[in-house]
Scaffold this motif. Structure first.
Motif: not given
Length: 99
Positions: A55-59, A68-73, A80-88
């Motif tokens: 199950t994929r998700f963003f936080l 800051l956001c997280l991109d997870g599976s 796997v959970v990795d950091k990602c970047v979202a608009p401020a």
């Protein structure tokens, strides 16, 4: 990503990964429940979708101008959970996922 986001990302990645690691059959509902159990509210959880056995998700973890956001599976020991970047500012929107 600012220094505060960079530092916080490691803590969020670790706690989310640990919570999802032992989740059997990680359906979107079970992943949402696990994230809620960690204190992440529904308004911060985005893109819950089943992809095969994962199950994929963003936080969305943006606060105080952070990006800051997280991109997870969630996939048991393959989680796997990795950091990602979202608009401020504005609505949450993370970058495109890598397939």
């Amino acid at each position: 990503m600012n220094a505060r986001d960079w530092c916080a990302s490691n803590l969020h990645e670790e706690r989310v990964t640990q919570a999802l690691w032992d989740l059997e059959d990680p359906t979107p509902a079970k992943v949402r429940a696990a994230l809620n159990g960690l204190g992440y509210i529904d308004e911060r959880i985005h893109g819950l979708e089943r992809s095969g056995t994962a199950t994929r998700f963003f936080l969305d973890l943006r606060e105080r101008g952070g990006r800051l956001c997280l991109d997870g599976s969630a996939a048991g020991e393959e989680t796997v959970v990795d950091k990602c970047v979202a608009p401020a500012t504005g609505p949450f929107k993370a970058g495109e996922r890598k397939v």
